[in-house]
Design a protein around this motif. Structure first.
Motif, PDB file in Angstrom:
ATOM      1  N   ALA A 173     -23.319  39.640  31.335  1.00 38.07           N
ATOM      2  CA  ALA A 173     -22.603  40.920  31.419  1.00 38.07           C
ATOM      3  C   ALA A 173     -22.672  41.594  30.059  1.00 38.07           C
ATOM      4  O   ALA A 173     -23.039  40.968  29.061  1.00 38.07           O
ATOM      5  CB  ALA A 173     -21.156  40.699  31.851  1.00 38.07           C
ATOM      6  N   GLY A 174     -22.310  42.876  30.035  1.00 37.26           N
ATOM      7  CA  GLY A 174     -22.320  43.627  28.789  1.00 37.26           C
ATOM      8  C   GLY A 174     -21.213  43.148  27.861  1.00 37.26           C
ATOM      9  O   GLY A 174     -20.096  42.898  28.296  1.00 37.26           O
TER      10      GLY A 174
ATOM     11  N   MET B   1     -20.537  54.216  42.518  1.00 31.84           N
ATOM     12  CA  MET B   1     -21.403  53.393  43.352  1.00 31.84           C
ATOM     13  C   MET B   1     -21.178  51.925  43.046  1.00 31.84           C
ATOM     14  O   MET B   1     -20.698  51.552  41.998  1.00 31.84           O
ATOM     15  CB  MET B   1     -22.880  53.764  43.130  1.00 31.84           C
ATOM     16  N   LYS B   2     -21.522  51.091  44.003  1.00 30.40           N
ATOM     17  CA  LYS B   2     -21.439  49.648  43.801  1.00 30.40           C
ATOM     18  C   LYS B   2     -22.548  49.006  44.639  1.00 30.40           C
ATOM     19  O   LYS B   2     -22.757  49.406  45.775  1.00 30.40           O
ATOM     20  CB  LYS B   2     -20.080  49.134  44.262  1.00 30.40           C
ATOM     21  N   LEU B  31     -24.495  51.774  33.848  1.00 31.54           N
ATOM     22  CA  LEU B  31     -23.676  51.099  34.859  1.00 31.54           C
ATOM     23  C   LEU B  31     -23.194  49.747  34.327  1.00 31.54           C
ATOM     24  O   LEU B  31     -23.794  49.174  33.429  1.00 31.54           O
ATOM     25  CB  LEU B  31     -24.498  50.877  36.133  1.00 31.54           C
ATOM     26  N   SER B  32     -22.099  49.255  34.905  1.00 31.73           N
ATOM     27  CA  SER B  32     -21.659  47.892  34.604  1.00 31.73           C
ATOM     28  C   SER B  32     -22.507  46.916  35.396  1.00 31.73           C
ATOM     29  O   SER B  32     -22.966  47.232  36.498  1.00 31.73           O
ATOM     30  CB  SER B  32     -20.198  47.684  34.990  1.00 31.73           C
ATOM     31  N   LEU B  33     -22.663  45.717  34.834  1.00 26.94           N
ATOM     32  CA  LEU B  33     -23.522  44.733  35.480  1.00 26.94           C
ATOM     33  C   LEU B  33     -22.963  43.337  35.282  1.00 26.94           C
ATOM     34  O   LEU B  33     -22.434  43.015  34.219  1.00 26.94           O
ATOM     35  CB  LEU B  33     -24.911  44.817  34.833  1.00 26.94           C
ATOM     36  N   PRO B  58     -15.380  48.838  36.702  1.00 31.23           N
ATOM     37  CA  PRO B  58     -15.415  47.478  36.159  1.00 31.23           C
ATOM     38  C   PRO B  58     -15.670  46.445  37.258  1.00 31.23           C
ATOM     39  O   PRO B  58     -15.212  46.619  38.394  1.00 31.23           O
ATOM     40  CB  PRO B  58     -14.017  47.288  35.560  1.00 31.23           C
ATOM     41  N   ILE B  59     -16.409  45.384  36.913  1.00 35.54           N
ATOM     42  CA  ILE B  59     -16.701  44.322  37.874  1.00 35.54           C
ATOM     43  C   ILE B  59     -15.912  43.091  37.430  1.00 35.54           C
ATOM     44  O   ILE B  59     -16.004  42.689  36.276  1.00 35.54           O
ATOM     45  CB  ILE B  59     -18.205  43.976  37.880  1.00 35.54           C
TER      46      ILE B  59
END
Lengths: 534, 197
Positions: A173-174, B1-2, B31-33, B58-59
């Motif tokens: 993750a970032g 989006m997700k 984007l978050s990953l 946030p994930i």
């Protein structure tokens, strides 16, 4: 601010580097291996001269890290959970000596046993050694945990345990990086007897460690990693430890309607817990691993509060957490659309085509053919797959080095021939001392060292045994005419079988070194050579 | 989006390359990953999977919940069936057609293909054939990525940019082959998708 996409393992490595790390010590073990590999790869670490060579085992790694801490520098030792069993002597006593330079003990647990023999929870070790612990919930916190752990370690002159688990270690993750801090200068302990654990000094140190427990708990109460998030619906409160917090929030993307205690630093902060128990009708405890917090809160009599967790079956007693298990424990089961396919078959990992262990096992199996099966003790490595079809070649895999000592014990009981199969790296990790036991008693065992010249299963790290096996065996006292070196190849099958048979029936210690390079590392070496040429 | 994507295959088939490319493009778009990988004992010839999650919010979890995957993208057909319970109600399963057989009890091929075709939203791609037509069989995983790409909510040019960035070290020819393979897979999926809609 610099941002990087990092595995949990890489986040702790980068965090430690940015917090002034001077050395990492480790023996490879899934899921912790990538921490040290990352530090070995980073240019800045090489330029700074940060120590990152592999150690022979977790105990030597733990002790070397303690030595670096003694000299005033920041040191990290990394291992998988079962590695802490090997390092336990040094680890627990490091709690008593305390640290000088910051000392971070990183343990990567493997609940659900993705690549391990058990799923022990290292938090019990941290409590046993009475040291503070951090259990980060995500990659960003893992990065920050390093600097926090070093600061805590130096503030209280104590080792700090950081616990992560497989899903965090191996997920990317970032991560936002902080400004780097310089390494410590060499600075010897002010008290030159701090590290001398003679009983009189140890008693004093132990009192001092006990005295620090209140402060350790206060640190946890006020830790930036622990949060009490209040909410309206107090019919339930949730204590979410480590990555349990992520699985909880996955189920409440709009925010959890119940009070949540996000718990990532130990000892268990009693004030936070008490508040939740007093304010909520029931309290659910989500832990990745054993019911460590749950047991402490329930106590032995388990009567006062309404607590839900792994001990009453709300959460399964064994195995890692996931979003679905957590959803179910909250009474919010996620509906599935498709059924499980009935036709899918298991696809276990296998020995690679061309692997030298294949030829070693084929020869060993044939040499043992006329005997009743069940006499081959083995160890931890790629060759453990010899237990499965089509080989069915080995009858034990317990802990690093146990092949030789179990073969000796069975030989002591009268089993003859008794065979041990152990890898080169496992042999220098924990096999050598057992071989010495066998030599001293001239036990009739045959030790087959399957020497692929690397630490194969974790991805081909340098083996401490490389180029040293014959000398080690000679030095330990194996008679030279019973140290046999063969190349496990199909074309030598018949002569290898004949040689194994000779040694099987020798009434003393024999060592057969089956030497052929791991085909994976050989492939990489060939590729590198080609790139250099072109 | 997700987008929650399960990547499935056999150790050594290159699912991590696919994950790296999607991840690179997602991060470039801000984007978050989160990407959970399988390392260690499971790698050699065993089943491997990666949970890839991208979102503009946030994930939390590193793992995709069962029942919530938008896409299962596979390089091996039986391996994609291993994860059918992860599919969300409108989730797609897209996989290479060719079985990788290194076990003695691999199910009948026709049964595997039929089970995939019987899913409400699935595409079987002959990745090797399409790869050979435009590049070499080694670019098969880029065909699969291409076939999955219309379902990612990331523009094709961004994914091609990621392919270029990641393969550039290996030279222009390799980059071009992989992009050709990607386009061929994408075209195939777009045609099949139109045919089913």
């Amino acid at each position: 601010m610099k941002r990087m996409l990092l595995l949990g393992d890489e986040a702790i490595a980068q965090g430690a580097l940015d917090a002034g790390l001077s050395g990492v010590y480790a023996y490879p073990g899934t899921p912790s291996t990538e921490i040290t590999e990352y530090i070995q790869k980073v240019k800045e670490a090489r330029e700074r001269g940060v120590h990152s060579d592999w150690s022979a085992n977790e105990k030597t790694a733990m002790e070397a890290a303690l030595g670096m801490s003694y000299a005033g520098k920041r040191a990290m030792v990394c291992m998988k959970h079962v590695g802490l069993n090997v390092a336990a002597d040094g680890f627990v006593n490091a709690g008593i000596t305390g640290a000088n330079g910051g000392l971070l003990v990183l343990v990567a647990d493997d609940p659900s046993m993705h690549s391990s023999q058990n799923e022990q929870d290292s938090r019990y070790y941290g409590k046993f050694a009475l040291v503070p612990m951090i259990e980060p919930s995500n990659q960003q916190e893992t990065y920050e945990a390093a600097g926090h752990a070093f600061a805590l370690s130096e503030k209280y002159a104590t080792p700090v345990l950081v616990r992560i688990t497989t899903r965090l270690a191996h997920s990317r993750a970032g991560v936002e990086l902080s400004d780097p801090r310089a390494e410590n200068d060499l600075r010897l302990p002010a008290d030159k007897r701090q590290f001398v654990l003679l009983p009189s000094i140890a008693r004093k140190n132990y009192q001092s460690l006990l005295g620090k427990q209140v402060a350790f708990e206060e640190e946890a109460e006020n830790s930036p990693f622990n949060k009490y998030i209040d909410a309206e619906d107090r019919s339930l409160g949730i204590i979410a430890c480590g990555i349990g917090y992520n699985y909880l929030m996955e189920n409440f993307p709009e925010g959890c309607p119940h009070p949540v205690l996000k718990l990532s630093q130990y000892p268990v902060p009693r004030n936070h817990v008490k508040r939740m128990l007093d304010e909520c009708e029931r309290v659910l405890i989500l832990e990745e691993g054993a019911p460590f917090v749950e047991e402490q809160i329930r106590g032995l009599m388990d009567a006062t509060y309404n607590i839900l967790g792994r001990l009453d079956g709300t959460v399964p007693r064994a195995g890692e957490l996931n979003p679905n298990i957590v959803a179910k424990s909250l009474g919010r089961e996620i509906a599935l659309t498709e059924d499980k396919s009935e036709i899918v078959r298991p696809r276990p990992p296998e020995l690679c085509p061309g692997c030298p262990h294949i030829d070693s096992y084929n020869a060993l199996n044939q040499a043992l053919m006329e005997l009743e099966p069940g006499r081959v003790f083995s160890d931890i490595g790629c060759y453990t797959r010899g237990a499965l079809e089509p080989f069915n070649a080995i009858n034990s895999c317990v802990d690093m080095g146990a092949s030789i000592t179990m073969a000796k014990g069975a030989a002591d009981a009268g089993l003859f021939p008794a065979v041990a199969v152990i890898g080169d790296s496992t042999f220098t990790h924990s096999g050598m001392t057992g071989l010495l036991d066998a030599i001293i008693e001239d036990s009739p065992i045959t030790v087959m060292i399957v020497d692929n010249e690397t630490t194969g299963m974790t991805g081909g790290q340098t083996s401490s045994a490389r180029g040293k096996l014959e000398d080690i065996c000679k030095g330990l006292g194996v008679p030279e005419d019973h140290i046999r070196v063969v190349e496990p190849l199909k074309k030598y099958h018949d002569e290898n079988v004949a040689m194994i048979k000779e040694e099987l029936y020798h009434k003393g210690v024999s060592v057969i070194i089956e030497r052929r390079e791991c085909i994976q590392t050989a492939k990489i070496a060939r590729k590198l050579a080609k790139e250099v040429k072109s | 989006m997700k987008r929650d994507i399960i990547l499935a295959g056999v150790g050594g088939q290159g699912i991590l390359t696919i994950a790296t490319i999607i991840g690179y493009a997602a991060v470039e778009r801000g984007l978050s990953l989160k990407q959970a990988e399988v390392h260690g004992m499971s790698q050699r010839g065993g089943d491997v999977q990666s949970h890839l999650r991208i979102s503009d919010a946030p994930i939390y979890s590193d793992l995709i919940p069962e029942g919530r995957a938008d896409l299962i993208l596979g390089i091996e057909p039986m391996e994609t069936l291993r994860y059918t319970t992860y599919l969300a109600p409108d989730g797609w399963l897209i996989t290479n057609r060719k079985p990788f057989v290194n076990i003695t009890d691999y199910p009948d091929y026709e049964t595997v293909w039929k089970e995939i075709e019987d899913l409400p939203r699935s595409i079987l791609v002959d990745g090797e054939k399409l790869a050979r037509e435009v590049a070499t069989a080694r670019s098969m995983n880029m065909v699969i990525l291409g076939a999955g790409s219309p379902f990612l909510d990331i523009p094709a040019e961004d994914l091609e940019g990621a392919i270029t960035a990641i393969f550039s070290r290996k030279g222009d020819a390799v980059v071009e082959q992989n992009i050709a393979a990607f386009r061929s897979g994408r075209a195939f999926a777009e045609e099949s998708n139109l045919a089913t809609e």
